[in-house]
Motif scaffolding. Sequence first.
Motif, PDB file in Angstrom:
ATOM      1  N   PRO A 152       0.813  -1.218   0.000  1.00 15.00           N
ATOM      2  CA  PRO A 152       0.000   0.000   0.000  1.00 15.00           C
ATOM      3  C   PRO A 152       0.856   1.281   0.000  1.00 15.00           C
ATOM      4  CG  PRO A 152      -0.645  -1.487   1.793  1.00 15.00           C
ATOM      5  CD  PRO A 152       0.705  -1.926   1.287  1.00 15.00           C
ATOM      6  N   GLY A 153       0.192   2.406  -0.342  1.00 17.82           N
ATOM      7  CA  GLY A 153       0.852   3.703  -0.415  1.00 17.82           C
ATOM      8  C   GLY A 153       0.898   4.188  -1.849  1.00 17.82           C
ATOM      9  N   HIS A 154       1.611   5.295  -2.069  1.00 18.87           N
ATOM     10  CA  HIS A 154       1.682   5.885  -3.399  1.00 18.87           C
ATOM     11  C   HIS A 154       2.590   5.071  -4.319  1.00 18.87           C
ATOM     12  CE1 HIS A 154       5.280   7.589  -1.419  1.00 18.87           C
ATOM     13  NE2 HIS A 154       5.807   7.549  -2.635  1.00 18.87           N
ATOM     14  N   ALA A 155       2.325   5.136  -5.611  1.00 17.07           N
ATOM     15  CA  ALA A 155       3.183   4.557  -6.636  1.00 17.07           C
ATOM     16  C   ALA A 155       4.090   5.668  -7.184  1.00 17.07           C
ATOM     17  CB  ALA A 155       2.339   3.926  -7.729  1.00 17.07           C
ATOM     18  N   LEU A 156       4.883   5.343  -8.232  1.00 15.34           N
ATOM     19  CA  LEU A 156       5.875   6.288  -8.739  1.00 15.34           C
ATOM     20  C   LEU A 156       5.748   6.468 -10.242  1.00 15.34           C
ATOM     21  CD1 LEU A 156       9.162   4.889  -7.105  1.00 15.34           C
ATOM     22  CD2 LEU A 156       7.725   6.731  -6.225  1.00 15.34           C
ATOM     23  N   GLN A 157       6.045   7.682 -10.711  1.00  9.54           N
ATOM     24  CA  GLN A 157       6.458   7.857 -12.089  1.00  9.54           C
ATOM     25  C   GLN A 157       7.929   8.235 -12.065  1.00  9.54           C
ATOM     26  OE1 GLN A 157       4.939  11.077 -14.617  1.00  9.54           O
ATOM     27  NE2 GLN A 157       5.055   9.717 -16.402  1.00  9.54           N
ATOM     28  N   LEU A 158       8.758   7.455 -12.745  1.00  7.36           N
ATOM     29  CA  LEU A 158      10.192   7.682 -12.742  1.00  7.36           C
ATOM     30  C   LEU A 158      10.565   8.840 -13.660  1.00  7.36           C
ATOM     31  CD1 LEU A 158      11.373   3.964 -12.925  1.00  7.36           C
ATOM     32  CD2 LEU A 158      10.666   5.297 -10.932  1.00  7.36           C
ATOM     33  N   SER A 159      11.804   9.303 -13.553  1.00  8.54           N
ATOM     34  CA  SER A 159      12.271  10.408 -14.382  1.00  8.54           C
ATOM     35  C   SER A 159      12.263  10.052 -15.857  1.00  8.54           C
ATOM     36  CB  SER A 159      13.677  10.826 -13.941  1.00  8.54           C
ATOM     37  OG  SER A 159      14.567   9.717 -13.972  1.00  8.54           O
ATOM     38  N   THR A 160      12.269   8.755 -16.171  1.00 10.19           N
ATOM     39  CA  THR A 160      12.192   8.290 -17.557  1.00 10.19           C
ATOM     40  C   THR A 160      10.772   8.327 -18.107  1.00 10.19           C
ATOM     41  OG1 THR A 160      11.883   6.004 -16.832  1.00 10.19           O
ATOM     42  CG2 THR A 160      14.152   6.744 -17.206  1.00 10.19           C
ATOM     43  N   GLY A 161       9.782   8.558 -17.254  1.00  8.41           N
ATOM     44  CA  GLY A 161       8.377   8.509 -17.637  1.00  8.41           C
ATOM     45  C   GLY A 161       7.699   7.205 -17.280  1.00  8.41           C
ATOM     46  N   ARG A 162       8.495   6.180 -16.975  1.00 14.29           N
ATOM     47  CA  ARG A 162       7.948   4.868 -16.618  1.00 14.29           C
ATOM     48  C   ARG A 162       7.153   4.961 -15.311  1.00 14.29           C
ATOM     49  NH1 ARG A 162      12.349   0.224 -16.297  1.00 14.29           N
ATOM     50  NH2 ARG A 162      12.553   1.011 -18.435  1.00 14.29           N
ATOM     51  N   VAL A 163       6.036   4.227 -15.236  1.00 17.97           N
ATOM     52  CA  VAL A 163       5.246   4.131 -14.009  1.00 17.97           C
ATOM     53  C   VAL A 163       5.598   2.824 -13.311  1.00 17.97           C
ATOM     54  CG1 VAL A 163       2.929   4.057 -13.024  1.00 17.97           C
ATOM     55  CG2 VAL A 163       3.394   5.500 -15.024  1.00 17.97           C
ATOM     56  N   LEU A 164       5.790   2.887 -12.002  1.00 17.44           N
ATOM     57  CA  LEU A 164       6.184   1.721 -11.204  1.00 17.44           C
ATOM     58  C   LEU A 164       5.272   1.602  -9.995  1.00 17.44           C
ATOM     59  CD1 LEU A 164       9.818   0.727 -10.232  1.00 17.44           C
ATOM     60  CD2 LEU A 164       7.994   0.701  -8.537  1.00 17.44           C
ATOM     61  N   VAL A 165       4.699   0.425  -9.818  1.00 18.40           N
ATOM     62  CA  VAL A 165       3.816   0.149  -8.677  1.00 18.40           C
ATOM     63  C   VAL A 165       4.367  -1.064  -7.928  1.00 18.40           C
ATOM     64  CG1 VAL A 165       1.464  -0.332  -7.914  1.00 18.40           C
ATOM     65  CG2 VAL A 165       1.848   0.958 -10.042  1.00 18.40           C
ATOM     66  N   PRO A 166       4.896  -0.909  -6.711  1.00 20.12           N
ATOM     67  CA  PRO A 166       5.316  -2.078  -5.931  1.00 20.12           C
ATOM     68  C   PRO A 166       4.111  -2.963  -5.610  1.00 20.12           C
ATOM     69  CG  PRO A 166       6.193  -0.044  -4.998  1.00 20.12           C
ATOM     70  CD  PRO A 166       5.154   0.344  -5.993  1.00 20.12           C
ATOM     71  N   ALA A 167       4.355  -4.277  -5.491  1.00 20.06           N
ATOM     72  CA  ALA A 167       3.256  -5.207  -5.222  1.00 20.06           C
ATOM     73  C   ALA A 167       3.814  -6.482  -4.605  1.00 20.06           C
ATOM     74  CB  ALA A 167       2.492  -5.523  -6.509  1.00 20.06           C
ATOM     75  N   ASN A 168       2.909  -7.352  -4.146  1.00 21.33           N
ATOM     76  CA  ASN A 168       3.330  -8.635  -3.589  1.00 21.33           C
ATOM     77  C   ASN A 168       2.304  -9.705  -3.923  1.00 21.33           C
ATOM     78  OD1 ASN A 168       1.562  -9.133  -0.934  1.00 21.33           O
ATOM     79  ND2 ASN A 168       2.099  -6.960  -0.993  1.00 21.33           N
TER      80      ASN A 168
END
Length: 357
Positions: A152-168
């Motif tokens: 849980p919590g916020h996800a990221l957009q990286l400086s490259t534009g890629r979106v990253l969502v941690p998960a399990n």
Amino acid sequence: MADVTVPFRAGDEGYAAFRIPAVVATGTGTLLAFCEGRVDSAADHGHIDIVLKRSTDGGRTWAPLQVAASNGDDLAGNPAPVVLDTGRVLLVHIRAAATATEAAILRGQVDDADGRRVWVQHSDDDGVSWSAPREITAQVKRPGWRWYATTPGHALQLSTGRVLVPANHTLPPTGTDTGAEPRYNSGHCLLSYDRGESWHLGYLDENTDGYVNVNETTAAELPDGRIYFNTRNDSPAPGNRADAHSEDGGRTLLTPFRPQAGLTAPVCQASVLQLRDPDLLLYSGPADPARRARMTIRASTDGGTTWRPAFTVDGLPAAYCDLVRVDRDTVGLLYETGDCGAYETITFRRLPVRRLA
């Protein structure tokens, strides 16, 4: 003006409990505070909506509650919001049948259609309205995986534009007892190269020796472009936190997750946030090693290798949390807390950056 506000209080606004906070700041400075609104009880299953409150004054006041994602009388949860460079807000989340308990899912007793499935919605007006939900399960959940959770919590957009969502996720047990609960959790992340239109699996950490049991994970992009991952560790390994780095935007890990003994914590979710000015990686989470209490922010200047205490909120019960950069001078902490138990409120606290540096 108030530096501490309570956007969500158990029993208010038609919900028995509020859990699992996540917070982001839009490009206009609007804060969006998400959580699960649990209708009938505090249980992790049942009728659950993802609810939202907006603040246009840095978290000093909050607009009325609105429902960002609903699954009828079933479950919509684990909000993982991210603000894109286009201004769009993505909300990746989980949907499941109200009757699908975690224990039944872990034992393989829930049909795939009723189990944990992955969806995404978006808002183009700073969270005022939301698109229809779109399912992405087939892109990011492998056949056979049982439990599944974003952040849980916020996800990221990286400086490259890629979106990253941690998960399990969990794997089915090996051997003949396929109805047993899996012993070990596993970690992965979701990646999108086109700002949420399509999705892919990133790294997999499927350690089944029980040394590091990857569970709820949070991430930050460091100034050098590496991704820092920090996870709840449910195994008997040293400490209850573990971490890892990626040099390719989350596609792989440099090494598998390893214990992070510099972060004393109970078994609980936590949050990380990278500040760019000053260059500071922040970690928030309860700091009592034996129970969910003593919400504390810690800081690292070496990309998460070592940590120091930066600010202790108080000694009260506290559990899940999320960090956000409110403005140049302020960091916000959205966290579960209460006088007698950790799940009485979800509270927002404004903190001067100078107190953390």
